[in-house]
Enzyme design. Structure first.
Site, mmCIF file in Angstrom:
data_model
loop_
_atom_site.group_PDB
_atom_site.id
_atom_site.type_symbol
_atom_site.label_atom_id
_atom_site.label_comp_id
_atom_site.label_asym_id
_atom_site.label_seq_id
_atom_site.Cartn_x
_atom_site.Cartn_y
_atom_site.Cartn_z
ATOM 1 N N ASP A 164 -0.829 -7.336 1.438
ATOM 2 C CA ASP A 164 -0.145 -6.041 1.510
ATOM 3 C C ASP A 164 1.359 -6.266 1.664
ATOM 4 O O ASP A 164 1.920 -6.115 2.752
ATOM 5 C CB ASP A 164 -0.726 -5.240 2.692
ATOM 6 C CG ASP A 164 -0.296 -3.789 2.651
ATOM 7 O OD1 ASP A 164 0.354 -3.391 1.656
ATOM 8 O OD2 ASP A 164 -0.595 -3.056 3.612
ATOM 9 N N THR A 195 20.805 14.067 11.486
ATOM 10 C CA THR A 195 22.249 14.228 11.600
ATOM 11 C C THR A 195 22.979 13.275 10.674
ATOM 12 O O THR A 195 22.452 12.239 10.296
ATOM 13 C CB THR A 195 22.727 13.978 13.058
ATOM 14 O OG1 THR A 195 22.373 12.640 13.415
ATOM 15 C CG2 THR A 195 22.116 14.962 14.022
ATOM 16 N N GLU A 255 20.357 4.101 8.385
ATOM 17 C CA GLU A 255 19.914 5.373 8.974
ATOM 18 C C GLU A 255 19.579 5.189 10.455
ATOM 19 O O GLU A 255 19.198 4.094 10.877
ATOM 20 C CB GLU A 255 18.697 5.886 8.186
ATOM 21 C CG GLU A 255 18.113 7.201 8.640
ATOM 22 C CD GLU A 255 19.120 8.343 8.647
ATOM 23 O OE1 GLU A 255 20.023 8.308 9.521
ATOM 24 O OE2 GLU A 255 18.992 9.270 7.827
ATOM 25 N N ASP A 269 25.687 9.743 12.126
ATOM 26 C CA ASP A 269 25.012 9.592 13.410
ATOM 27 C C ASP A 269 26.030 9.101 14.444
ATOM 28 O O ASP A 269 26.711 8.113 14.212
ATOM 29 C CB ASP A 269 23.881 8.566 13.291
ATOM 30 C CG ASP A 269 22.759 9.052 12.378
ATOM 31 O OD1 ASP A 269 22.547 10.282 12.311
ATOM 32 O OD2 ASP A 269 22.106 8.214 11.743
ATOM 33 N N SER A 329 4.258 2.078 8.535
ATOM 34 C CA SER A 329 3.826 1.191 7.458
ATOM 35 C C SER A 329 5.006 0.591 6.724
ATOM 36 O O SER A 329 5.957 1.291 6.381
ATOM 37 C CB SER A 329 3.029 1.995 6.424
ATOM 38 O OG SER A 329 1.692 2.027 6.771
ATOM 39 N N HIS A 352 0.819 -1.225 0.000
ATOM 40 C CA HIS A 352 0.000 0.000 0.000
ATOM 41 C C HIS A 352 0.847 1.268 0.000
ATOM 42 O O HIS A 352 0.359 2.343 -0.326
ATOM 43 C CB HIS A 352 -1.006 -0.008 1.161
ATOM 44 C CG HIS A 352 -0.435 0.364 2.484
ATOM 45 N ND1 HIS A 352 -0.081 -0.546 3.444
ATOM 46 C CD2 HIS A 352 -0.138 1.575 3.005
ATOM 47 C CE1 HIS A 352 0.399 0.081 4.497
ATOM 48 N NE2 HIS A 352 0.371 1.369 4.262
#
Ligand code: NAG
Ligand code: NAG
Ligand code: NAG
Ligand code: NAG
Length: 358
Positions: A207, A168, A163, A171, A303, A149
């Site tokens: 989904d 920043t 990430e 990190d 999601s 979706h």
């Protein structure tokens, strides 16, 4: 009125069926899952055809098998259980080191340790001029798993691997008086999206989507794949686990997005309890998982992200295994409704076939 509706429904059904092309998943007459393909590409059926040339006839079993191999809406294609390709895809997943995590603990609150969930992918998706985010997981050096979706009428804008803090770069965290920094974030701008072919048929069923990356990613301390439930033993854990971890950059509270990767523990709910909490109105199926309670739930921004847990049943060492993909819930998180997740174990054949053939 009824008749015109019926005609409309029939036309719609034909259009949908016509769109069932090569490599699209199908259900065989004997109930087994398969993929539409040419007879010559289906090992079992092309063997039967070869055998028939020698014997000059099919056995009754072969006839039954072939009659059960109809690919809806196509005379040229057959619905083939391509076990070899599925086995190949599962082997690709088993052959890699996955789900290895350095720290299970989270920082105070719900922020996870730097580099402790290296499979997390931050996806941004374009909707005309606006962008929104979804979560995803690296499941292989070439593939990211997410929710179908997320791409409804939208295109992929970018992916960030490795990430942690969205604001920043690099990190860094102070640990025992020393500054520890994660490798630089890996930005990937392109990817080929494969939504589950049956996702559009009924809202919020199937989904699940895969993104094929333009090239293999290099694994580092902050970029590594998560494990998937590659056999029945692992798949059954999804129903017996009493709780799961949900990770993402989603909202920590309604309408408050997080800039840090956070994780929450959510209780696993059985389908009876889940069904009741939606007052029996939700189209819940066995290919869904249900988790969460009033205080612990994933929020909208999560999601596509993972519902996972640590198990020792994966090669005998502690590994993170992803059991679910965050699919839907109520728009306000933690308001009595649990979150609903796509049950990854129900789609292992789909995933394995895709990564072996695409
Ligand atoms: C696209 O964004 C608009 C405005 O932000 C929103 O109303 C619409 O529902 C979005 N469409 C999709 C397909 O997400
Ligand atoms: C996208 O945005 C443009 C300009 O704002 C608008 O003209 C167009 O109708 C939008 N398209 C969709 C599909 O929302
Ligand atoms: C579901 O879980 C509840 C407790 O949360 C329990 O009372 C009930 O018997 C369970 N139902 C099934 C079918 O396992
Ligand atoms: C299931 O798969 C895992 C990972 O490959 C393996 O460690 C485990 O032994 C397998 N279990 C069974 C019953 O095959």
């Amino acid at each position: 009125m009824r008749a015109s509706l019926l005609i409309f429904a029939l036309t719609l059904a034909t259009t949908l069926q016509l769109s069932l092309g090569q490599d699209v998943s199908c259900t065989r007459g004997d109930g087994k899952p398969g993929y539409c393909m040419r007879k010559s590409q289906c090992p079992k059926i092309s063997n039967m055809i070869k055998q028939r040339r020698l014997r000059n006839s099919y056995t009754p079993e072969e006839i039954t098998y072939i009659l059960n191999s109809v690919c809806p809406g196509s005379k040229e294609l057959v619905c083939c259980e391509d076990d070899e390709k599925v086995a190949e895809g599962l082997q690709m997943l088993r052959d890699q080191e996955c789900g290895v995590f350095s720290f299970a603990k989270t920082f105070g609150g719900s922020e996870v340790e730097l580099m402790s969930r290296p499979w997390m992918v931050y996806l941004t998706i374009n909707n005309n001029s606006t962008t929104h985010m979804c979560g995803g997981t690296l499941i292989h050096k070439r593939y990211v798993l997410t929710a179908a979706h997320c791409f409804n009428g939208r295109t992929l804008h970018s992916m960030r691997l490795g990430e942690h803090n969205l604001l920043t770069e690099p990190d860094c965290k102070v640990k025992r008086g020393r500054m520890v920094c994660a490798p630089r974030v890996v930005h990937i701008q392109r990817g080929q999206i494969f939504q589950h072919e049956e996702f559009f048929k009924r809202a919020l069923a199937h989904d699940i989507a895969l993104i094929k990356l333009p090239q293999d990613v290099v694994f580092t301390n902050s970029v590594r794949p998560i494990c998937l439930p590659v056999n029945e033993t692992l798949q059954e854990l999804a129903t017996t686990m009493d709780k799961f971890f949900v990770a993402g950059w989603g909202h920590v509270r309604p309408n408050v997005p997080s800039t840090l990767l956070t994780e929450t523990i959510v209780p696993n709910l059985n389908m009876t309890d889940c069904y009741n909490s939606f007052n029996g109105i939700s189209p819940l199926t066995t290919s869904l998982l249900c988790a969460g309670d009033v205080r612990h739930d994933s929020c909208s921004g999560d999601s596509g992200g993972p519902l996972s847990h640590v198990t020792e049943l994966y090669n005998g060492v502690q590994r993170f295994v992803q059991f679910g993909i965050t699919s839907f819930g109520s728009p306000k998180c933690g308001d009595h409704h649990p979150g609903v997740y796509t049950k990854v174990g129900s789609y292992m054949r789909w995933i394995a076939y895709k990564i072996a053939t695409k």
